[in-house]
Design a protein around this motif. Structure first.
Motif, mmCIF file in Angstrom:
data_model
loop_
_atom_site.group_PDB
_atom_site.id
_atom_site.type_symbol
_atom_site.label_atom_id
_atom_site.label_comp_id
_atom_site.label_asym_id
_atom_site.label_seq_id
_atom_site.Cartn_x
_atom_site.Cartn_y
_atom_site.Cartn_z
ATOM 1 N N LEU A 12 0.646 -1.124 0.012
ATOM 2 C CA LEU A 12 -0.305 -0.331 -0.324
ATOM 3 C C LEU A 12 0.558 1.544 0.186
ATOM 4 C CD1 LEU A 12 -1.730 -2.550 1.634
ATOM 5 C CD2 LEU A 12 -3.265 -0.177 2.384
ATOM 6 N N ASP A 13 0.575 2.480 -0.880
ATOM 7 C CA ASP A 13 1.038 3.573 -0.935
ATOM 8 C C ASP A 13 0.610 4.106 0.650
ATOM 9 O OD1 ASP A 13 3.317 2.988 -3.520
ATOM 10 O OD2 ASP A 13 1.848 4.627 -4.915
ATOM 11 N N CYS A 14 1.341 5.195 1.469
ATOM 12 C CA CYS A 14 0.780 6.154 1.998
ATOM 13 C C CYS A 14 2.265 6.993 2.760
ATOM 14 C CB CYS A 14 0.755 4.633 3.031
ATOM 15 S SG CYS A 14 1.799 4.261 3.610
ATOM 16 N N TYR A 58 1.294 11.746 -2.267
ATOM 17 C CA TYR A 58 0.185 10.464 -2.013
ATOM 18 C C TYR A 58 -1.164 11.427 -1.890
ATOM 19 C CZ TYR A 58 -3.263 7.586 0.636
ATOM 20 O OH TYR A 58 -3.856 6.193 0.211
ATOM 21 N N ALA A 59 -2.250 11.158 -2.637
ATOM 22 C CA ALA A 59 -3.577 11.078 -2.590
ATOM 23 C C ALA A 59 -4.343 9.521 -2.096
ATOM 24 C CB ALA A 59 -4.171 11.910 -3.465
ATOM 25 N N PRO A 60 -5.284 9.703 -0.905
ATOM 26 C CA PRO A 60 -5.965 9.248 -0.656
ATOM 27 C C PRO A 60 -6.879 8.737 -1.606
ATOM 28 C CG PRO A 60 -6.792 10.877 0.732
ATOM 29 C CD PRO A 60 -5.644 10.988 -0.375
ATOM 30 N N ARG A 68 -12.289 9.441 -11.488
ATOM 31 C CA ARG A 68 -11.232 10.655 -10.713
ATOM 32 C C ARG A 68 -10.510 9.281 -9.385
ATOM 33 N NH1 ARG A 68 -13.176 15.334 -8.273
ATOM 34 N NH2 ARG A 68 -12.231 15.514 -6.674
ATOM 35 N N ASN A 69 -9.391 9.147 -8.625
ATOM 36 C CA ASN A 69 -8.650 8.145 -7.712
ATOM 37 C C ASN A 69 -9.855 7.683 -7.106
ATOM 38 O OD1 ASN A 69 -5.990 9.300 -6.547
ATOM 39 N ND2 ASN A 69 -7.597 10.012 -4.723
ATOM 40 N N SER A 70 -9.417 6.408 -7.911
ATOM 41 C CA SER A 70 -11.060 4.785 -7.447
ATOM 42 C C SER A 70 -10.032 4.654 -6.460
ATOM 43 C CB SER A 70 -11.575 4.689 -8.628
ATOM 44 O OG SER A 70 -10.509 3.831 -9.192
ATOM 45 N N GLN A 71 -10.514 3.373 -6.029
ATOM 46 C CA GLN A 71 -10.266 2.594 -5.031
ATOM 47 C C GLN A 71 -8.900 1.946 -5.373
ATOM 48 O OE1 GLN A 71 -12.688 0.253 -2.622
ATOM 49 N NE2 GLN A 71 -13.817 -0.274 -4.565
ATOM 50 N N GLN A 72 -8.974 1.731 -6.468
ATOM 51 C CA GLN A 72 -8.061 0.951 -7.187
ATOM 52 C C GLN A 72 -8.234 -0.946 -6.683
ATOM 53 O OE1 GLN A 72 -4.428 2.491 -7.199
ATOM 54 N NE2 GLN A 72 -5.608 4.517 -8.710
#
Length: 128
Positions: A12-14, A58-60, A68-72
């Motif tokens: 997980l990126d964070c 990082y953008a949650p 956009r910027n979906s949970q993935q």
């Protein structure tokens, strides 16, 4: 079919790998290996490794947005067979810093965001 490789980790990126590893250690157990502040590994007892890497800028994810910027992806955790067990697990993850995103008693799961904003579910295990 013969596998090409063996599963190793979910990464997980964070913004703060040590803090997020401590959060998930509180959820699933284990002790974070945090010799490197940029990359922390949590060996989940009886499960796969979770790893956390620092991601500048990082953008949650925005749950449940898909445009956009979906949970993935998200993580699912078995929290018990009764709603009482799920509610106890909920109290614990909220005390660790999770935020509720979706909690319908009619469904077999409840959705939360970890402190970095990744969605995860506490699932009620139904009859097998």
């Amino acid at each position: 079919m013969t596998a090409a490789a063996r599963f190793r980790s979910v990464v997980l990126d964070c913004p703060d790998p040590r803090a997020l590893a401590r959060f998930y250690a509180g959820v699933v157990g284990g002790t974070p290996e945090d010799d490197d502040p940029e990359w922390v590994v949590l060996q989940v007892p009886g499960g796969p490794r979770l790893a956390f890497q620092r991601a500048p800028g990082y953008a949650p994810p925005e749950w449940p947005r898909a445009d956009r910027n979906s949970q993935q992806f998200h993580l699912d955790f078995d929290a018990g067979t009764t709603w009482e067990e799920v509610e106890e697990a909920e109290r614990k993850v909220l005390a660790l810093g999770a935020k509720p995103l979706h909690a319908e008693d009619k469904e077999d799961f409840r959705v939360y965001a970890d402190p970095a904003g990744h969605p995860f579910c506490l699932c009620r295990i139904g009859p097998v």
